[in-house]
Motif scaffolding. Sequence first.
Motif, mmCIF file in Angstrom:
data_model
loop_
_atom_site.group_PDB
_atom_site.id
_atom_site.type_symbol
_atom_site.label_atom_id
_atom_site.label_comp_id
_atom_site.label_asym_id
_atom_site.label_seq_id
_atom_site.Cartn_x
_atom_site.Cartn_y
_atom_site.Cartn_z
ATOM 1 N N ALA A 174 0.941 -1.233 -0.058
ATOM 2 C CA ALA A 174 0.053 -0.017 -0.060
ATOM 3 C C ALA A 174 0.593 1.249 -0.319
ATOM 4 N N ALA A 175 2.297 1.234 1.304
ATOM 5 C CA ALA A 175 2.881 2.495 1.266
ATOM 6 C C ALA A 175 3.503 2.224 -0.670
ATOM 7 N N ILE A 176 3.892 1.897 -1.307
ATOM 8 C CA ILE A 176 4.897 1.907 -2.432
ATOM 9 C C ILE A 176 3.476 2.298 -3.714
ATOM 10 N N GLU A 177 2.120 2.041 -3.916
ATOM 11 C CA GLU A 177 1.594 1.924 -4.134
ATOM 12 C C GLU A 177 0.884 3.529 -3.892
ATOM 13 N N GLU A 178 0.598 4.430 -2.929
ATOM 14 C CA GLU A 178 0.434 5.593 -2.424
ATOM 15 C C GLU A 178 1.962 6.611 -3.038
ATOM 16 N N ILE A 179 3.004 6.001 -3.023
ATOM 17 C CA ILE A 179 4.052 6.800 -2.865
ATOM 18 C C ILE A 179 4.335 6.902 -4.354
ATOM 19 N N SER A 180 4.421 5.943 -5.513
ATOM 20 C CA SER A 180 4.511 5.451 -6.619
ATOM 21 C C SER A 180 3.508 7.133 -7.500
ATOM 22 N N GLU A 181 2.135 6.699 -6.993
ATOM 23 C CA GLU A 181 0.956 7.479 -7.459
ATOM 24 C C GLU A 181 1.374 8.817 -6.930
ATOM 25 N N VAL A 182 1.720 9.364 -6.322
ATOM 26 C CA VAL A 182 2.123 10.732 -6.063
ATOM 27 C C VAL A 182 3.157 11.418 -6.752
ATOM 28 N N ALA A 183 4.438 10.548 -6.899
ATOM 29 C CA ALA A 183 5.793 10.335 -7.616
ATOM 30 C C ALA A 183 5.238 10.560 -9.623
ATOM 31 N N MET A 184 4.323 9.682 -9.405
ATOM 32 C CA MET A 184 3.788 9.388 -11.321
ATOM 33 C C MET A 184 2.939 10.688 -11.217
ATOM 34 N N SER A 185 2.361 11.188 -10.530
ATOM 35 C CA SER A 185 1.740 12.711 -10.484
ATOM 36 C C SER A 185 2.659 13.930 -11.305
ATOM 37 N N LEU A 186 4.237 13.859 -9.778
ATOM 38 C CA LEU A 186 4.788 14.728 -9.939
ATOM 39 C C LEU A 186 5.524 14.862 -11.296
ATOM 40 N N PHE A 187 5.413 13.541 -11.761
ATOM 41 C CA PHE A 187 6.452 13.435 -12.684
ATOM 42 C C PHE A 187 5.912 13.809 -13.717
ATOM 43 N N LEU A 188 4.852 13.781 -14.237
ATOM 44 C CA LEU A 188 3.874 14.024 -14.766
ATOM 45 C C LEU A 188 3.552 15.593 -14.857
ATOM 46 N N GLU A 189 3.127 16.291 -14.451
ATOM 47 C CA GLU A 189 3.144 17.676 -13.723
ATOM 48 C C GLU A 189 4.446 18.725 -14.445
ATOM 49 N N LYS A 190 6.288 18.238 -13.678
ATOM 50 C CA LYS A 190 6.856 18.772 -14.158
ATOM 51 C C LYS A 190 7.582 18.219 -14.234
ATOM 52 N N GLY A 191 7.706 17.114 -14.888
ATOM 53 C CA GLY A 191 8.718 16.347 -15.678
ATOM 54 C C GLY A 191 9.916 15.593 -14.835
ATOM 55 N N PHE A 192 10.104 14.153 -15.667
ATOM 56 C CA PHE A 192 10.577 13.506 -14.727
ATOM 57 C C PHE A 192 12.223 14.119 -13.817
ATOM 58 N N ASP A 193 12.959 14.632 -14.793
ATOM 59 C CA ASP A 193 14.166 15.167 -14.668
ATOM 60 C C ASP A 193 14.659 16.496 -13.099
ATOM 61 N N ALA A 194 12.746 16.933 -13.479
ATOM 62 C CA ALA A 194 13.194 18.232 -12.539
ATOM 63 C C ALA A 194 12.536 17.690 -11.234
ATOM 64 N N THR A 195 11.371 16.348 -11.127
ATOM 65 C CA THR A 195 11.152 15.707 -9.899
ATOM 66 C C THR A 195 12.477 16.066 -9.102
ATOM 67 N N THR A 196 12.513 15.524 -7.640
ATOM 68 C CA THR A 196 13.199 14.994 -7.258
ATOM 69 C C THR A 196 13.333 14.497 -5.911
ATOM 70 N N ILE A 197 14.207 13.198 -5.530
ATOM 71 C CA ILE A 197 13.542 12.367 -4.654
ATOM 72 C C ILE A 197 12.612 13.336 -3.530
ATOM 73 N N ASP A 198 13.714 14.576 -3.406
ATOM 74 C CA ASP A 198 13.080 15.518 -1.747
ATOM 75 C C ASP A 198 11.775 15.672 -1.883
ATOM 76 N N ASP A 199 11.237 16.514 -3.056
ATOM 77 C CA ASP A 199 10.061 16.634 -4.011
ATOM 78 C C ASP A 199 8.869 14.883 -3.899
ATOM 79 N N ILE A 200 9.671 13.821 -4.318
ATOM 80 C CA ILE A 200 8.460 13.117 -3.839
ATOM 81 C C ILE A 200 8.335 12.785 -2.422
ATOM 82 N N ALA A 201 8.668 12.386 -1.629
ATOM 83 C CA ALA A 201 9.061 12.397 -0.511
ATOM 84 C C ALA A 201 8.348 13.923 0.376
ATOM 85 N N ALA A 202 8.213 14.914 0.551
ATOM 86 C CA ALA A 202 7.873 16.116 1.110
ATOM 87 C C ALA A 202 6.112 15.755 0.727
#
Length: 196
Positions: free
Chosen positions: A13-41
């Motif tokens: 469940a945690a992996i799925e939730e983090i993945s969903e958050v991260a994918m939203s950020l990737f699609l919004e900001k771009g993969f390279d522009a999204t940092t691990i800190d962005d995803i964690a926050a």
Amino acid sequence: MSSEGLWSRTRRAAIEEISEVAMSLFLEKGFDATTIDDIAAAAGISRRSFFRYFGTKEDIVLGNLAAEGLRARDILATRPDGEPIWASLLHVLMSLDAEPADHDRLLKISEMMYGTPSLRARHVEKHLQWQADLLPEVRRRLPETGDGLDDLRATAILATAIACLDSAGKVWTERRGEVPLHDLLAAAFTAVTSTS
């Protein structure tokens, strides 16, 4: 239920939730522009916690790809022994491709993957793992030749089949999903298996 079962479900469940958050950020900001800190926050976790679930950002996008190699191996093992190897491999690869629930989202993810060098490299790495997973079963299905090159032939066939899948995926992405991936994959297989 066992504590191990609960732990596994909680982790998934945690992996799925983090993945969903991260994918939203990737699609919004771009993969390279999204940092691990962005995803964690955005996920409400620490950077350290992120690394409990993922080794790299690329694993968020391609994490399931490695497991698909094992699934492909299991599907191949169910095919009739007398079936031509190319027909078996085409069936296996088509079986892995289910119709996406969200076509537009899958297309954006595919565009990101083909357009990001680090994702492409990780994608190739995971496909190399597929080759290792499938090699024993492909090798078993090929006739013995006695020339010591049977492993080479099996490896070449697998590498070509996976290259067909990658080529079909790239064209599917470039054509924005207008041509079904199954049709492109079949055309790629025909191109490498037909005799001129």
